[in-house]
Design an enzyme around this catalytic site. Structure first.
Site, short mmCIF file in Angstrom:
data_model
loop_
_atom_site.label_atom_id
_atom_site.label_comp_id
_atom_site.label_asym_id
_atom_site.label_seq_id
_atom_site.Cartn_x
_atom_site.Cartn_y
_atom_site.Cartn_z
N ASP A 138 45.91 43.62 55.13
CA ASP A 138 44.73 44.49 55.17
C ASP A 138 44.50 45.25 56.46
O ASP A 138 44.27 46.46 56.43
CB ASP A 138 43.48 43.67 54.83
CG ASP A 138 42.27 44.54 54.56
OD1 ASP A 138 42.46 45.67 54.08
OD2 ASP A 138 41.14 44.10 54.81
N CYS A 156 31.52 48.26 40.63
CA CYS A 156 32.66 48.87 39.92
C CYS A 156 33.74 47.85 39.61
O CYS A 156 34.52 48.02 38.66
CB CYS A 156 33.22 50.06 40.70
SG CYS A 156 33.99 49.63 42.28
N CYS A 164 28.39 53.19 39.21
CA CYS A 164 28.23 53.37 40.65
C CYS A 164 26.82 53.89 40.98
O CYS A 164 26.45 54.99 40.55
CB CYS A 164 29.28 54.33 41.20
SG CYS A 164 29.13 54.56 43.00
N CYS A 178 38.27 54.29 29.18
CA CYS A 178 37.14 53.59 29.81
C CYS A 178 36.75 54.26 31.13
O CYS A 178 37.61 54.66 31.91
CB CYS A 178 37.51 52.13 30.06
SG CYS A 178 36.22 51.16 30.87
N CYS A 204 29.58 45.94 47.86
CA CYS A 204 29.10 46.19 46.50
C CYS A 204 30.22 45.82 45.53
O CYS A 204 31.38 46.18 45.75
CB CYS A 204 28.73 47.66 46.33
SG CYS A 204 28.19 48.12 44.67
N CYS A 264 29.91 55.51 49.22
CA CYS A 264 30.18 54.16 48.70
C CYS A 264 29.32 53.13 49.43
O CYS A 264 29.26 53.11 50.67
CB CYS A 264 31.66 53.85 48.87
SG CYS A 264 32.12 52.16 48.40
N CYS A 276 43.75 51.72 31.90
CA CYS A 276 42.32 52.07 31.90
C CYS A 276 41.93 52.78 30.59
O CYS A 276 40.78 52.67 30.15
CB CYS A 276 41.99 52.97 33.08
SG CYS A 276 41.95 52.12 34.67
N CYS A 291 33.55 51.76 35.37
CA CYS A 291 33.45 51.66 36.82
C CYS A 291 32.87 52.92 37.44
O CYS A 291 32.16 52.87 38.46
CB CYS A 291 34.82 51.35 37.43
SG CYS A 291 36.09 52.59 37.13
N CYS A 300 34.38 45.92 35.11
CA CYS A 300 35.67 46.20 34.46
C CYS A 300 35.92 45.27 33.27
O CYS A 300 35.85 44.04 33.40
CB CYS A 300 36.79 46.05 35.48
SG CYS A 300 38.44 46.38 34.78
#
Length: 379
Positions: free
Chosen positions: A133, A243, A197, A190, A240, A213, A187, A193, A247
């Site tokens: 990361d 989203c 938001c 769909c 948050c 965001c 996906c 997500c 799913c």
């Protein structure tokens, strides 16, 4: 029977607590680099200057390390034991993103990656490097290429097996490991997500504007959060999950088998009125093992104050008013906004007249200019 190095690595990875381990080559073209460059050029990274500063190194895995030939991409499931969206219906409680309710995954995963890297080094020739990361490496495109899942319309990784809840780690190696099949997008039509938001942070499917965001606003943004987004924060005080949690692929998800990733009791449904009273030592003590500590006490209290302003809890003014004298301007300013939402017009005007003359910080003076609530709001 002798097993291949790939099979040995997968077995060792599972023994170390990783839930998925797959391989991909890193020598071919890398379209993700061009997409990132366009993202930065549009300014959608906001104040995350490190994205622009490390853009060249992020442009391709081999820009990080020219000798790399393959990537071992690992996923560790951090699935919650509860639906994160349910807490949003309790406005006096603080919602902390699932990933931040347990121990800091950076430290956990990096330690396991180093153990796996040592095992790999003992099995074959060639150097290797570990990443989790914080390094300038694009893990999500690598994970998609290795077949851990696909980047959904919210730009996060989605797994058919683990839904939205995978922490990623990468080992780059000089070894030429047989690549696994890449992930395929599932996906379909769909757009759950995108639609959920609160701040409309997705200009289009597969595109994110970080400046809108809530995760960016509550974690990366250092100053006051723009007024236009504060009500949409609700009770989200660190990150948050909307989203991710919405799913449909989460129907296959399971809770994390790594106990250090389970939510600590104190962080599951904390009272905003308790959190807002944290000073620096108590903040550091509460979040000693988790990622929340990296934003510091002042930014965290800023977030809590915005959430209190959204709570409708007029009784919270008792714990908010002392923060009008807090040493940190970002805290004082957020306290002003919270009180403007909780007090009636007359009470707020009394506070304004008492504090504004002595307020030297321009940003905080601007907060006092916020119009008091309309007649009929909580007093």
């Amino acid at each position: 029977m002798t097993i291949s190095i790939s099979e040995a690595v997968r077995k060792r990875a599972h023994d170390l607590g990783f839930d998925v381990c797959r391989f991909t080559e890193v020598e071919s073209a890398w379209p993700a680099g061009a997409r990132l460059a366009e993202y930065v050029a549009q300014g959608r990274h906001g104040e995350m200057d490190w994205m622009a500063e490390t853009l060249t190194r992020r442009s391709h895995p081999r820009a990080m390390w020219p000798a790399a030939r393959s990537a071992v991409v690992l996923g560790m499931n951090y699935g919650p034991q509860h639906d994160p969206l349910t807490l949003l219906d309790h406005p006096t409680r603080g919602a902390i993103s699932v990933y931040a309710q347990g121990d800091d995954y950076h430290e956990l995963i990096k330690g396991r990656l180093k153990q796996l890297a040592s095992f790999m080094a003992s099995q074959g020739e060639g150097e290797l490097k570990v990443f989790v990361d914080t390094a300038p490496l694009m893990e999500k495109p690598l994970a998609e290429r290795a077949g851990l899942g696909w980047q959904g319309k919210h730009t996060n990784l989605v797994s058919r097996e683990f839904g939205s809840w995978l922490f990623l780690g990468v080992i780059l190696t000089e070894l030429a490991l047989a690549p696994d099949a890449a992930g395929q997008d599932h996906c379909g039509q769909c757009r759950a997500c995108l639609d959920i938001c609160p701040t409309k942070a997705f200009p289009a499917p597969y595109q994110l504007d970080a400046r809108r965001c809530i995760s960016y606003l509550t974690i990366e943004l250092k100053g006051p959060i723009p007024v236009e987004f504060r009500a949409a924060l609700g009770n989200r005080i660190y990150g948050c999950d909307d989203c991710l949690a919405v799913c449909p692929w989460n129907k296959f998800a399971t809770s994390a088998r790594e106990k250090r990733l389970h939510a600590r009791q104190a962080l599951k449904e904390p009272r905003l009125s308790d959190l807002v009273q944290l000073d620096d030592p108590t903040f550091r003590l509460l979040f000693a093992k988790g990622p929340v500590k990296r934003i510091g006490r002042d930014r965290f209290i800023r977030n809590v104050l915005y959430a209190i302003g959204n709570s409708g809890d007029a009784g919270a003014t008792v714990v908010v008013e002392p923060l009008l004298s807090d040493p940190a301007p970002v805290v004082r300013g957020a306290a002003v906004w919270a009180l403007s939402r909780l007090h009636g017009a007359e009470a707020f005007e009394t506070l304004r007249l008492a504090h504004l003359p002595g307020e030297r910080d321009e940003d905080v003076r601007a907060e006092w200019a916020i119009l008091p609530p309309r007649e009929g709001q909580a007093a």
